[in-house]
Design an enzyme around this catalytic site. Structure first.
Site, PDB file in Angstrom:
ATOM      1  N   CYS A 125       0.929  -1.403  -0.219  1.00  0.00           N
ATOM      2  CA  CYS A 125      -0.322   0.232  -0.318  1.00  0.00           C
ATOM      3  C   CYS A 125       1.062   1.201   0.396  1.00  0.00           C
ATOM      4  O   CYS A 125       2.056   1.143  -0.521  1.00  0.00           O
ATOM      5  CB  CYS A 125      -1.055  -0.093   0.724  1.00  0.00           C
ATOM      6  SG  CYS A 125       0.072   0.079   2.303  1.00  0.00           S
ATOM      7  N   PHE A 126       0.588   2.384   0.691  1.00  0.00           N
ATOM      8  CA  PHE A 126       1.240   3.343   0.434  1.00  0.00           C
ATOM      9  C   PHE A 126       2.652   3.654   1.450  1.00  0.00           C
ATOM     10  O   PHE A 126       3.412   3.922   0.996  1.00  0.00           O
ATOM     11  CB  PHE A 126       0.566   4.972   0.288  1.00  0.00           C
ATOM     12  CG  PHE A 126       0.949   6.463   0.526  1.00  0.00           C
ATOM     13  CD1 PHE A 126       1.733   6.400  -0.984  1.00  0.00           C
ATOM     14  CD2 PHE A 126       1.381   7.359   1.700  1.00  0.00           C
ATOM     15  CE1 PHE A 126       2.640   7.612  -1.123  1.00  0.00           C
ATOM     16  CE2 PHE A 126       2.263   8.656   1.163  1.00  0.00           C
ATOM     17  CZ  PHE A 126       3.156   8.507  -0.406  1.00  0.00           C
TER      18      PHE A 126
END
Length: 366
Positions: free
Chosen positions: A96-97
């Site tokens: 994810c980020f």
């Protein structure tokens, strides 16, 4: 729950490891990594709602909202998409980020479904930082050799015959000139950098100490070569591919007329495709109007129009050679002569395709 993490960014990049990007589509579109696919935990609207909740009520409430938005049939559908991808790519890794809740939750849900794959520690942000750091020092890990030559000399064609080469224009999806726009859109700057880093590192890791690239401006279309790397290219030994103008005209005719038309007609159909090609070419002519001068620009556009109308009626391409040669002689060649004069001290060899290939073979053997 103790599930596997990875920070082996080099292996992820060099081995084209299949990556599951669980960020929202709006994040993925701004930039992702080679070999990644966007299978989000939350869609754009859900992500925005959770983000607003986080700012206003804190992380616990945001998590609760996220779980409430992605449950039941929605959750099952998204987990199934991840499982299907892993079935096809058992060595997949997810991110994810920042490597936080979204990838952790995705990993846990996959574990519950009977799948265990690593997630990237630090997520997209850490992987991206690694790539930027690589660009700062990658130039010192190989010697660039730059291939120059007049427009239409076939530099890209020659590059494809050189094992120790990286095609910058191919990665940027642009031919690097006023007429260089391709039917496919250019990648984002971030994606261009990721692909470039992967291409260079693969060459370096395979033992290549010298890598050949085409002589480019800092910008290829709307994409920019990273400054540290571009500085190295501008100091590198320069090879000049020399080709007669008649051969250059034929190369341009094949690439920008018959080849480009074929791409458009395959995409849009015969009539609409040729119309879209013509409009694209006219936009390119418009882009060089100031340098050509208004009168000469109008004259060349008229010649181009005559060539198009002649092709429509006869199916022949001969008329296109007129405007192609005029552009080479009046627009591209004067610019090239000026630019090469500024770099003449870097020139180490001049020759045709076979002579340059022979020179490189002898050089690489040393």
């Amino acid at each position: 729950m103790n599930l596997p993490l990875t920070t082996d960014f080099e292996t992820l990049l060099l081995s084209d490891t299949p990556l599951i990007d669980v960020r929202a589509p709006v994040e993925f579109e701004k930039g992702a990594f080679p070999s990644s696919v966007n299978l989000p935990l939350m869609n754009n609207e859900e992500r925005e709602a959770v983000g607003t909740c986080y700012k206003e009520q804190g992380s616990r409430k945001a998590l609760e909202l996220g779980y409430s938005l992605v449950q039941g049939e929605i959750k099952e559908k998204r987990v199934k998409a991840w499982c299907d991808f892993i079935d096809a790519h058992p060595n997949a890794v997810l991110y994810c980020f920042r490597g936080g809740d979204r990838s952790r939750i995705s990993q846990e849900w996959l574990h519950e479904a009977g799948y265990e794959i690593p997630r990237i520690k630090g997520g997209y942000k850490a992987f991206r930082r690694y790539i930027l750091e690589e660009f700062e020092n990658v130039g010192s890990r190989f010697t660039p050799i730059v291939l120059g030559g007049t427009t239409g000399s076939g530099k890209t064609i020659l590059l494809q015959k050189i094992k120790q080469s990286v095609d910058l224009e191919g990665l940027a999806k642009h031919r690097g000139s006023a007429f260089g726009r391709q039917i496919e859109p250019q990648p984002t700057q971030i994606n261009f950098e990721h692909e470039l880093a992967a291409s260079l590192l693969k060459k370096i890791k395979s033992g290549m100490s010298e890598i050949v690239v085409e002589d480019e401006s800092r910008k290829i279309g709307q994409r920019e070569i990273p400054p540290a790397l571009f500085s190295r290219f501008k100091e590198a030994p320069l090879l000049i591919l020399e080709v007669p103008i008649a051969q250059r005209v034929e190369t341009i005719l094949k690439e920008y007329v018959s080849g480009f038309q074929r791409q458009f007609t395959e995409r849009f159909g015969d009539e609409e495709g040729l119309k879209a090609w013509e409009e694209t070419m006219l936009r390119s002519f418009h882009g060089i109007q100031r340098r050509l001068g208004g009168l000469r620009h109008s004259e060349l556009v008229s010649i181009f129009d005559e060539a198009v109308r002649s092709q429509e009626s006869s199916g022949k391409l001969e008329g296109h050679r007129v405007w192609i040669e005029a552009l080479l002689r009046e627009y591209y060649d004067p610019m090239y002569e000026y630019q090469i004069e500024q770099s003449k001290e870097r020139i180490v060899f001049r020759g045709n395709e076979s002579e340059i290939l022979a020179y490189l073979e002898q050089r690489m053997e040393k």
